[in-house]
Motif scaffolding. Structure first.
Motif, PDB file in Angstrom:
ATOM      1  N   LYS A 140       0.816  -1.205   0.000  1.00  0.00           N
ATOM      2  CA  LYS A 140       0.000   0.000   0.000  1.00  0.00           C
ATOM      3  C   LYS A 140       0.854   1.260   0.000  1.00  0.00           C
ATOM      4  CE  LYS A 140      -3.929  -2.147   2.328  1.00  0.00           C
ATOM      5  NZ  LYS A 140      -4.755  -2.196   3.560  1.00  0.00           N
ATOM      6  N   LYS A 141       2.124   1.110   0.343  1.00  0.00           N
ATOM      7  CA  LYS A 141       3.019   2.270   0.405  1.00  0.00           C
ATOM      8  C   LYS A 141       4.088   2.170  -0.684  1.00  0.00           C
ATOM      9  CE  LYS A 141       2.225   3.498   5.200  1.00  0.00           C
ATOM     10  NZ  LYS A 141       2.861   3.873   6.485  1.00  0.00           N
ATOM     11  N   SER A 142       4.897   3.218  -0.786  1.00  0.00           N
ATOM     12  CA  SER A 142       5.850   3.359  -1.891  1.00  0.00           C
ATOM     13  C   SER A 142       6.882   2.239  -1.945  1.00  0.00           C
ATOM     14  CB  SER A 142       6.616   4.678  -1.749  1.00  0.00           C
ATOM     15  OG  SER A 142       5.736   5.765  -1.724  1.00  0.00           O
ATOM     16  N   VAL A 143       7.201   1.831  -3.185  1.00  0.00           N
ATOM     17  CA  VAL A 143       8.403   1.037  -3.441  1.00  0.00           C
ATOM     18  C   VAL A 143       9.560   2.031  -3.527  1.00  0.00           C
ATOM     19  CG1 VAL A 143       9.606  -0.418  -5.109  1.00  0.00           C
ATOM     20  CG2 VAL A 143       7.161  -0.787  -4.683  1.00  0.00           C
ATOM     21  N   ARG A 144      10.549   1.897  -2.631  1.00  0.00           N
ATOM     22  CA  ARG A 144      11.595   2.913  -2.539  1.00  0.00           C
ATOM     23  C   ARG A 144      12.914   2.511  -3.196  1.00  0.00           C
ATOM     24  NH1 ARG A 144       9.980   7.705   0.071  1.00  0.00           N
ATOM     25  NH2 ARG A 144      11.976   8.270  -0.862  1.00  0.00           N
ATOM     26  N   ALA A 156      15.238  -7.928  -4.728  1.00  0.00           N
ATOM     27  CA  ALA A 156      14.881  -7.430  -3.400  1.00  0.00           C
ATOM     28  C   ALA A 156      14.248  -6.051  -3.555  1.00  0.00           C
ATOM     29  CB  ALA A 156      16.112  -7.364  -2.504  1.00  0.00           C
ATOM     30  N   ILE A 157      13.160  -5.843  -2.828  1.00  0.00           N
ATOM     31  CA  ILE A 157      12.379  -4.605  -2.937  1.00  0.00           C
ATOM     32  C   ILE A 157      12.190  -4.016  -1.543  1.00  0.00           C
ATOM     33  CG2 ILE A 157      10.205  -3.593  -3.719  1.00  0.00           C
ATOM     34  CD1 ILE A 157       9.867  -6.290  -5.363  1.00  0.00           C
ATOM     35  N   GLY A 158      12.672  -2.788  -1.345  1.00  0.00           N
ATOM     36  CA  GLY A 158      12.471  -2.097  -0.071  1.00  0.00           C
ATOM     37  C   GLY A 158      11.304  -1.134  -0.173  1.00  0.00           C
ATOM     38  N   LEU A 159      10.436  -1.154   0.834  1.00  0.00           N
ATOM     39  CA  LEU A 159       9.201  -0.368   0.794  1.00  0.00           C
ATOM     40  C   LEU A 159       9.082   0.595   1.970  1.00  0.00           C
ATOM     41  CD1 LEU A 159       8.279  -3.531  -0.307  1.00  0.00           C
ATOM     42  CD2 LEU A 159       6.288  -2.153  -0.856  1.00  0.00           C
ATOM     43  N   SER A 160       8.163   1.547   1.832  1.00  0.00           N
ATOM     44  CA  SER A 160       7.866   2.486   2.911  1.00  0.00           C
ATOM     45  C   SER A 160       6.984   1.878   3.992  1.00  0.00           C
ATOM     46  CB  SER A 160       7.207   3.751   2.353  1.00  0.00           C
ATOM     47  OG  SER A 160       8.168   4.570   1.733  1.00  0.00           O
ATOM     48  N   ASP A 161       6.580   0.606   3.826  1.00  0.00           N
ATOM     49  CA  ASP A 161       5.860  -0.085   4.908  1.00  0.00           C
ATOM     50  C   ASP A 161       6.839  -0.822   5.825  1.00  0.00           C
ATOM     51  OD1 ASP A 161       6.611  -2.369   3.541  1.00  0.00           O
ATOM     52  OD2 ASP A 161       4.587  -2.957   2.970  1.00  0.00           O
ATOM     53  N   ASN A 162       8.140  -0.497   5.714  1.00  0.00           N
ATOM     54  CA  ASN A 162       9.219  -1.022   6.564  1.00  0.00           C
ATOM     55  C   ASN A 162       9.688  -2.419   6.169  1.00  0.00           C
ATOM     56  OD1 ASN A 162       8.102   1.205   7.842  1.00  0.00           O
ATOM     57  ND2 ASN A 162       7.576   0.137   9.728  1.00  0.00           N
ATOM     58  N   SER A 163       9.132  -2.989   5.116  1.00  0.00           N
ATOM     59  CA  SER A 163       9.436  -4.373   4.758  1.00  0.00           C
ATOM     60  C   SER A 163      10.393  -4.452   3.572  1.00  0.00           C
ATOM     61  CB  SER A 163       8.153  -5.137   4.413  1.00  0.00           C
ATOM     62  OG  SER A 163       7.659  -4.725   3.143  1.00  0.00           O
ATOM     63  N   ILE A 164      11.007  -5.641   3.426  1.00  0.00           N
ATOM     64  CA  ILE A 164      11.741  -6.001   2.213  1.00  0.00           C
ATOM     65  C   ILE A 164      11.076  -7.243   1.652  1.00  0.00           C
ATOM     66  CG2 ILE A 164      13.931  -6.775   1.228  1.00  0.00           C
ATOM     67  CD1 ILE A 164      15.325  -5.381   3.620  1.00  0.00           C
ATOM     68  N   LYS A 165      10.710  -7.180   0.378  1.00  0.00           N
ATOM     69  CA  LYS A 165      10.088  -8.333  -0.274  1.00  0.00           C
ATOM     70  C   LYS A 165      11.060  -8.893  -1.308  1.00  0.00           C
ATOM     71  CE  LYS A 165       5.388  -6.508   0.422  1.00  0.00           C
ATOM     72  NZ  LYS A 165       5.518  -6.649   1.863  1.00  0.00           N
ATOM     73  N   ILE A 166      11.179 -10.217  -1.349  1.00  0.00           N
ATOM     74  CA  ILE A 166      12.079 -10.898  -2.268  1.00  0.00           C
ATOM     75  C   ILE A 166      11.245 -11.637  -3.312  1.00  0.00           C
ATOM     76  CG2 ILE A 166      14.044 -12.467  -2.496  1.00  0.00           C
ATOM     77  CD1 ILE A 166      14.589 -10.127  -0.575  1.00  0.00           C
ATOM     78  N   PHE A 167      11.570 -11.394  -4.598  1.00  0.00           N
ATOM     79  CA  PHE A 167      10.835 -12.020  -5.699  1.00  0.00           C
ATOM     80  C   PHE A 167      11.776 -12.837  -6.570  1.00  0.00           C
ATOM     81  CE2 PHE A 167       7.523  -9.264  -4.420  1.00  0.00           C
ATOM     82  CZ  PHE A 167       6.351  -9.700  -5.015  1.00  0.00           C
ATOM     83  N   ASN A 168      11.232 -13.902  -7.151  1.00  0.00           N
ATOM     84  CA  ASN A 168      11.932 -14.710  -8.142  1.00  0.00           C
ATOM     85  C   ASN A 168      11.808 -14.017  -9.498  1.00  0.00           C
ATOM     86  OD1 ASN A 168      12.609 -16.675 -10.067  1.00  0.00           O
ATOM     87  ND2 ASN A 168      11.946 -18.346  -8.740  1.00  0.00           N
ATOM     88  N   LEU A 169      12.926 -13.745 -10.143  1.00  0.00           N
ATOM     89  CA  LEU A 169      12.875 -13.039 -11.426  1.00  0.00           C
ATOM     90  C   LEU A 169      12.360 -13.917 -12.569  1.00  0.00           C
ATOM     91  CD1 LEU A 169      16.192 -10.978 -11.323  1.00  0.00           C
ATOM     92  CD2 LEU A 169      13.865 -10.089 -11.227  1.00  0.00           C
TER      93      LEU A 169
END
Length: 302
Positions: A140-144, A156-169
């Motif tokens: 819901k918040k920015s991808v930074r 790896a994706i850092g967000l403004s919701d304080n989380s890091i999300k890891i995706f398979n390319l």
């Protein structure tokens, strides 16, 4: 503790607003900056005093990326989309309207361009076909900030919701959701040559993650204020962080010990927030850009 000599080589001016974006060129002798004035400028490490204007867009630019294979520069034009510059002849090849949001980061790998936006979306662009392949709403918040591990083909994706999300390319499937920081995540970097992901954020902490299991190895109070970005030296032995506290810090990648602080009082550093930092693979000098509208180039003797 190793003794590090710091020498400030250059202060470059020309931007008329805060400088937000910094990227090394396909030819690492060159680097590119972009700012709140919409100007995108090329600089030559061998002759850095005279910048070359590559583009001028209507809104601020927070993100730049290069495609080393195709010799392209991607410009993240806030509230508009992506402009693509052919670096061979300094001409715009094409552009694509992708969002009415801010574009905070862009990363290219293979034929895909990943664009992180202010509304929590990752937009995937097919570079060859110049088309949007997919939108992935991940928060819901920015991808930074984005970082790619090319060996594992993970994003790896850092967000403004304080989380890091890891995706398979390979199939864009989610792998991990890390409760990373106490505030927005602004800085991310996979270490060259070792299975480590380093993150930094508005909470001023550096977190060290094992990128095999994505388990937290260490958490360090690293700066006084927000950590805005980080960059590894090409061999992975050291990395630098930059902060809203106006300092650049040099770290050992093995021990995660602080080796050097580069600031205004000791080294005539930046007077305001440092937004991006780059450890050049061309000559191992460090480039930093700031809200003070200046670019600094530093020589470190390690």
């Amino acid at each position: 503790m190793i003794k590090i000599q710091v020498n400030k080589l250059h202060t470059l001016t020309g931007h008329n607003d805060c400088i937000y974006a910094l990227v090394e060129g396909p030819d690492p002798r060159f680097f590119y900056t972009a700012s709140g004035d919409g100007m995108v400028v090329e600089w030559d490490m061998d002759n850095p005093k005279d910048g070359k204007l590559m583009a001028k867009v209507a809104h601020s630019v927070y993100a730049l990326e290069v495609d080393k294979e195709r010799n392209l520069l991607f410009i993240g034009h806030n509230f508009e989309g992506i402009h693509v510059i052919d670096l061979e002849n300094s001409k715009e090849l094409w552009s694509i309207k992708v969002t009415d949001q801010s574009i905070f980061d862009i990363k290219a790998i293979g034929n895909e361009l990943y664009v992180g936006t202010g509304d929590g979306v990752i937009i995937i662009i097919d570079i060859e076909n110049k088309t949007i392949k997919k939108h992935i709403k991940i928060g819901k918040k920015s991808v930074r900030v984005l970082s790619i591990d090319p060996s594992k083909r993970q994003l790896a994706i850092g967000l403004s919701d304080n989380s890091i999300k890891i995706f398979n390319l390979s199939d864009h499937s989610p792998i991990h959701n890390l409760e990373a920081h106490n505030n927005s995540v602004f800085a991310l970097g996979y270490a060259p040559n070792k299975p480590i992901l380093v993150s930094g954020g508005r909470d001023a902490y550096l977190n060290i993650w094992d990128s095999n299991a994505y388990s937290l190895q260490e958490s360090i109070v690293a700066h006084m204020f927000a950590i805005n970005y980080l960059s590894f030296r090409e061999d992975g032995k050291y990395f630098v962080t930059c902060s809203m506290d106006k300092s650049i810090k040099v770290w050992d990648s093995e021990t995660y010990k602080l080796l050097k602080v580069i600031d205004k009082s000791r080294y005539a550093g930046h007077g305001t927030s440092i937004n991006k930092v780059l450890w050049s693979s061309y000559n191992h000098q460090i480039v930093s850009v700031s809200d003070d509208r200046k670019i600094s180039i530093w020589e470190l003797q390690l």
